[in-house]
Design an enzyme around this catalytic site. Structure first.
Site, PDB file in Angstrom:
ATOM      1  N   GLY A 183       0.029  13.617  -4.441  1.00 20.28           N
ATOM      2  CA  GLY A 183      -1.419  13.514  -4.616  1.00 20.28           C
ATOM      3  C   GLY A 183      -1.733  12.216  -5.330  1.00 20.28           C
ATOM      4  N   HIS A 199      -4.209  -2.678  -5.983  1.00 17.52           N
ATOM      5  CA  HIS A 199      -3.669  -1.379  -6.362  1.00 17.52           C
ATOM      6  C   HIS A 199      -4.839  -0.458  -6.548  1.00 17.52           C
ATOM      7  CE1 HIS A 199       0.385  -2.338  -7.012  1.00 17.52           C
ATOM      8  NE2 HIS A 199       0.251  -2.962  -8.160  1.00 17.52           N
ATOM      9  N   ASP A 256       0.817  -1.226   0.000  1.00 17.31           N
ATOM     10  CA  ASP A 256       0.000   0.000   0.000  1.00 17.31           C
ATOM     11  C   ASP A 256       0.843   1.266   0.000  1.00 17.31           C
ATOM     12  OD1 ASP A 256      -2.255  -1.691   0.241  1.00 17.31           O
ATOM     13  OD2 ASP A 256      -1.903  -1.800   2.398  1.00 17.31           O
TER      14      ASP A 256
END
Ligand code: GDP
Length: 424
Positions: free
Chosen positions: A415, A40, A12
């Site tokens: 981001g 994912h 992760d």
């Protein structure tokens, strides 16, 4: 040229996004280990996707996506994910499956569940995707390679033999309903039809691709600390999570893997049980979990809340080392923008001694974190496009981590979107 994208930690780390980005200039993207147990998350122009078995190149119609021989192939999940992406408007992905990949059987999931039930409070926190029973069978030589689905007489005979032992376990260990050979045979015939359009001789395919200079991307799942040899055994996964295993799990000559991009997250999170030295709890953890990732730190496969912690230099440096990192992609940095001060774990205190080296599991469980506190930047850094524009404390955080990792941080992700990326 062969590159690998792999994780340094517990998984992760945001590998999906980095892979998706690198897939854009790849000809072939390969899954070489694991199965549909991890996920994912990819955000792109088509929307937000949680991929479990499909390689991340599936959104680029110029990419061939391969399920390598090292993968636990869940055929039902594969077909389901292909249908799902097509339904959301993505052009049908180019998928190929190695004829040597092994097939995840319905009973692998059952055994995973039954074993966790049997273990009760000692359970591993499995995603119950059948991964551990699958790999046990593979190495016990009672697994099924894809080509075996097409050899009917032999398949029938093998199913009979395998079920003999499975049914003994079901009856005497788990006290559960037995498996029926005819039913499993017809399931396998269905699997054969489902997978048939994708099956290839992957060894010839890969060697031809290398010869003709294709760009190949190996896509890892989970991270170093979940590797069965180098991770926090036995709280690991059941197939190697290391770039080096790409040679085996995809059938690539080891010396062809030139670039190993290790994805490292700016703080820690983990799912499942096992030692987690820099773990935090209570409100502090809740806030980081809520703000983390893209919409909170919850498992992509299970939806479980992830365990949270500060950045761990010891674990991450080790994670990079065992991967053989050539460069680091440092991700989810934007999430830390709310903190006045950011603790990082720079050492482990074990039995009264401080170490920078990652120990074996017993010692790891006794380790206490040695924290160093760095200043926060108290700013939203999403939207920033160049390294120089990042606030000074943020650059200092990156540079501190880089020094600790002993590997250059070449990519910074600020981001979840494709465009939220800074190259150094
Ligand atoms: P993987 O298994 O390593 O691919 O990790 P995940 O798919 O679980 O990624 C973790 C989460 O972080 C996903 O929800 C991503 O969309 C998100 N993500 C990736 N990179 C960034 C980033 O730089 N910033 C933020 N805020 N989220 C990110």
């Amino acid at each position: 040229m062969v590159r690998a994208v792999v994780g340094a930690n517990w998984g992760d780390e945001g590998k999906g996004k980095i892979t998706d980005m690198l897939a854009a200039d790849s000809d072939i993207v390969i899954r070489f280990q694991g199965g549909a147990n991890a996920g994912h998350t990819i955000v792109n122009d088509y929307g937000k996707f949680a991929l479990h078995i499909l390689p991340s190149g599936s959104f680029n119609s110029n990419v061939t996506n391969m399920i390598g021989n090292g993968v636990a192939l869940d055929i039902v999940q594969l077909v389901k994910e292909i249908d799902e992406v097509v339904k959301k408007g993505v052009p049908k992905p180019n998928i190929v499956v190695s004829e040597r990949a092994q097939v995840l059987m319905p009973y692998h999931k059952l055994f995973d569940k039954y074993e966790e039930e049997r273990l009760s409070d000692r359970q591993f926190g499995s995603t119950k995707s059948g991964i551990a029973p699958f790999f046990s069978d593979k190495f016990s030589k009672i697994g099924f390679q894809v080509w075996e689905l097409f050899e009917e007489d032999r398949l029938k005979e093998k199913i009979k033999n395998v079920l003999e032992v499975k049914n003994l376990m079901l009856e005497h260990i788990y006290h559960k309903p037995l498996l029926d050979a005819d039913e499993l045979y017809s399931t396998c015939k269905e699997y054969a039809q489902m997978v048939k359009p994708y099956v290839i001789d992957s060894v010839s395919f890969i060697h031809d691709a290398i010869k003709s200079g294709k760009n190949i991307l190996l896509e890892g799942q989970l991270g170093s600390l979940k590797d069965p040899d180098f991770g926090i055994y036995p709280m690991t996964t059941s197939s190697s999570t290391l770039a080096g295993y790409g040679a085996v799990g995809a059938g690539i000559p080891p010396y062809e893997i030139k670039d190993i991009i290790v994805v490292v997250k700016a703080y820690s999170s983990a799912v499942g049980a096992g030692a987690f030295v820099s773990e935090i709890f209570g409100d502090e953890a809740d806030e980081l979990r809520r703000r983390g990732g893209d919409g909170g730190e919850y498992g992509a496969t299970t939806g479980r809340p992830r365990r949270m912690g500060w950045f761990d230099c010891v674990a991450s440096r080790y994670g990079c080392k065992v991967q053989g990192a050539t460069r680091v992609a440092f991700t989810v940095l934007d999430v830390l923008g709310y903190l006045d001060e950011i603790p990082v774990c720079v050492g482990y205190e074990i039995d009264g001694k401080v170490t920078r080296d990652f120990p074996t599991t017993g010692a790891l469980e006794r380790a206490k974190p040695v924290l160093k506190v760095l200043p926060g930047w108290k700013q939203d850094i999403r939207g920033i496009k160049t390294y120089e524009e990042l606030p000074e404390s943020c650059r200092k955080y990156i540079e501190f981590v880089e020094k600790e990792l002993e590997v250059p941080i070449k990519i910074v992700s600020n981001g979840p979107g494709r465009k939220d990326i800074i190259f150094r």
